[in-house]
Design a protein around this motif. Sequence first.
Motif, short mmCIF file in Angstrom:
data_model
loop_
_atom_site.label_atom_id
_atom_site.label_comp_id
_atom_site.label_asym_id
_atom_site.label_seq_id
_atom_site.Cartn_x
_atom_site.Cartn_y
_atom_site.Cartn_z
N ILE A 6 0.53 31.68 49.09
CA ILE A 6 0.36 30.25 49.35
C ILE A 6 -0.08 29.47 48.12
N ARG A 7 -0.42 30.15 47.04
CA ARG A 7 -0.99 29.46 45.88
C ARG A 7 -0.08 28.33 45.38
N ALA A 8 1.21 28.63 45.23
CA ALA A 8 2.13 27.61 44.73
C ALA A 8 2.23 26.41 45.66
N LEU A 9 2.04 26.65 46.95
CA LEU A 9 2.07 25.55 47.92
C LEU A 9 0.81 24.70 47.83
N VAL A 10 -0.35 25.34 47.83
CA VAL A 10 -1.59 24.56 47.85
C VAL A 10 -1.78 23.81 46.53
N GLU A 11 -1.21 24.33 45.45
CA GLU A 11 -1.24 23.58 44.20
C GLU A 11 -0.48 22.26 44.31
N GLN A 12 0.48 22.21 45.24
CA GLN A 12 1.24 20.98 45.51
C GLN A 12 0.68 20.21 46.71
N LYS A 13 -0.51 20.63 47.17
CA LYS A 13 -1.17 19.99 48.32
C LYS A 13 -0.37 20.16 49.61
N VAL A 14 0.31 21.30 49.71
CA VAL A 14 1.01 21.67 50.93
C VAL A 14 0.15 22.69 51.66
N HIS A 15 -0.31 22.32 52.86
CA HIS A 15 -1.31 23.11 53.57
C HIS A 15 -0.75 23.86 54.77
N ILE A 16 0.54 23.79 55.01
CA ILE A 16 1.09 24.23 56.30
C ILE A 16 1.01 25.73 56.52
N TRP A 17 0.81 26.52 55.45
CA TRP A 17 0.70 27.98 55.62
C TRP A 17 -0.73 28.48 55.47
N THR A 18 -1.67 27.61 55.20
CA THR A 18 -3.03 28.06 54.87
C THR A 18 -3.77 28.64 56.06
N ASP A 19 -3.51 28.15 57.27
CA ASP A 19 -4.32 28.56 58.42
C ASP A 19 -4.27 30.06 58.68
N TRP A 20 -3.13 30.71 58.42
CA TRP A 20 -3.01 32.14 58.72
C TRP A 20 -3.84 33.00 57.77
N PRO A 21 -3.70 32.87 56.45
CA PRO A 21 -4.58 33.68 55.59
C PRO A 21 -6.04 33.28 55.67
N LEU A 22 -6.33 32.01 55.94
CA LEU A 22 -7.72 31.59 56.10
C LEU A 22 -8.34 32.26 57.32
N LYS A 47 -7.45 35.07 58.65
CA LYS A 47 -7.60 36.49 58.34
C LYS A 47 -8.83 36.72 57.45
N PHE A 48 -9.00 35.86 56.44
CA PHE A 48 -10.16 35.99 55.55
C PHE A 48 -11.46 35.85 56.32
N ASN A 49 -11.59 34.82 57.11
CA ASN A 49 -12.83 34.60 57.85
C ASN A 49 -13.10 35.72 58.85
N ASP A 50 -12.03 36.23 59.46
CA ASP A 50 -12.20 37.30 60.44
C ASP A 50 -12.66 38.60 59.77
N GLU A 51 -12.05 38.92 58.62
CA GLU A 51 -12.35 40.21 57.98
C GLU A 51 -13.63 40.19 57.17
N THR A 52 -14.04 39.03 56.70
CA THR A 52 -15.24 38.97 55.86
C THR A 52 -16.47 38.49 56.61
N GLY A 53 -16.27 37.85 57.75
CA GLY A 53 -17.38 37.28 58.48
C GLY A 53 -17.84 35.94 57.94
N GLU A 54 -17.19 35.46 56.91
CA GLU A 54 -17.51 34.14 56.38
C GLU A 54 -16.89 33.07 57.28
N ASN A 55 -17.19 31.83 56.96
CA ASN A 55 -16.64 30.73 57.75
C ASN A 55 -16.24 29.59 56.81
N LEU A 56 -15.34 29.93 55.87
CA LEU A 56 -14.89 28.93 54.92
C LEU A 56 -14.05 27.88 55.60
N ASP A 57 -14.17 26.64 55.15
CA ASP A 57 -13.25 25.61 55.61
C ASP A 57 -11.99 25.66 54.75
N ARG A 58 -10.98 24.93 55.16
CA ARG A 58 -9.69 24.99 54.47
C ARG A 58 -9.79 24.57 53.01
N ASP A 59 -10.49 23.49 52.74
CA ASP A 59 -10.55 22.98 51.37
C ASP A 59 -11.22 23.98 50.43
#
Length: 309
Positions: free
Chosen positions: A73-89, A91-103
């Motif tokens: 998703i890096r190339a997308l978010v560099e262009q401020k395209v957020h439509i794929w971010t929810d899935w890896p986010l 996964k990250f929060n679930d596996e790490t126990g953190e609670n990062l927001d999208r930004d």
Amino acid sequence: MHYENQYLDLMRTIWSSGAARGDRTGTGTKAVFGAQMCFSLDNGAIPLLTTKRVYWKTAAREMLWFLTGDTNIRALVEQKVHIWTDWPLAKFNDETGENLDRDTFEKRIIEDDDFAEKWGDLGPVYGKQWVDWPVYDPVPDEGEGLYRKRAKGINQIEELVDSLRNNPNSRRHIFEGWNVADIDHMALPPCHKTYQFFVVDGKLTCLLYQRSCDLALGVPFNIFSAALITYMLAQQCDLQPHELIWTGGDVHLYTNHAELVEEQLSRKPSGYPRLEITRKPASIFDYTIEDFSVSEYAPQSHISAPVAV
């Protein structure tokens, strides 16, 4: 009749009489199975919804990203395209126990190479299958049943362009995203999965089969994107874009989209937007966002709704 009425009629039918069903996300849907819409692409016509704003540049950037074969998703978010971010986010929060927001998550994706490599990759989704479908060859003299993956897979898009140019009457003008062996490794299996093309009298028609269709949020992007790649292929192959035929399998509305659905159904479509490709690049893989121009598009205001992950 305005081209958008078929979309609104489908939305109305599902909302009023669709079957209530559970779903993977636990949200709940109303759904029908099997639907079709047809959109003219003659004279620059492009199927952008007018009863709400569709951010067509976001959809175009996603399509260009698919054609690179990138799955991070890096190339997308560099262009401020957020439509794929929810899935890896998620996964990250679930596996790490953190609670990062999208930004915050996207900021780390952009700034930290190692973080992006580990958490930004979506697996072998869309573009990977389109331009690098994996191929395995038998390993000689190593016994039966041993295979080695080729360094370079099949570029379906490249082969499609060649086929459209040199064998326009073929019934094999297809590219496919549903690689059964890779499904379990994808963040999300392909929804818009099978594209087939048909040439007659120098005109190009695309038929898209979409297995899972979020009618409120996903489909407006999907029909624009399918029309866009049809325009690109037509230009590359000296054809005229003619029609997009969209076919949906499980076509649904999420039950938490009531405000969106009711607001959109209260609106009337108007206007006929036009797409122009302002430059002919050397290949299908060389387009940039600056090559696309949409005119006569005056949509009503955006209607927001949550994405079911």
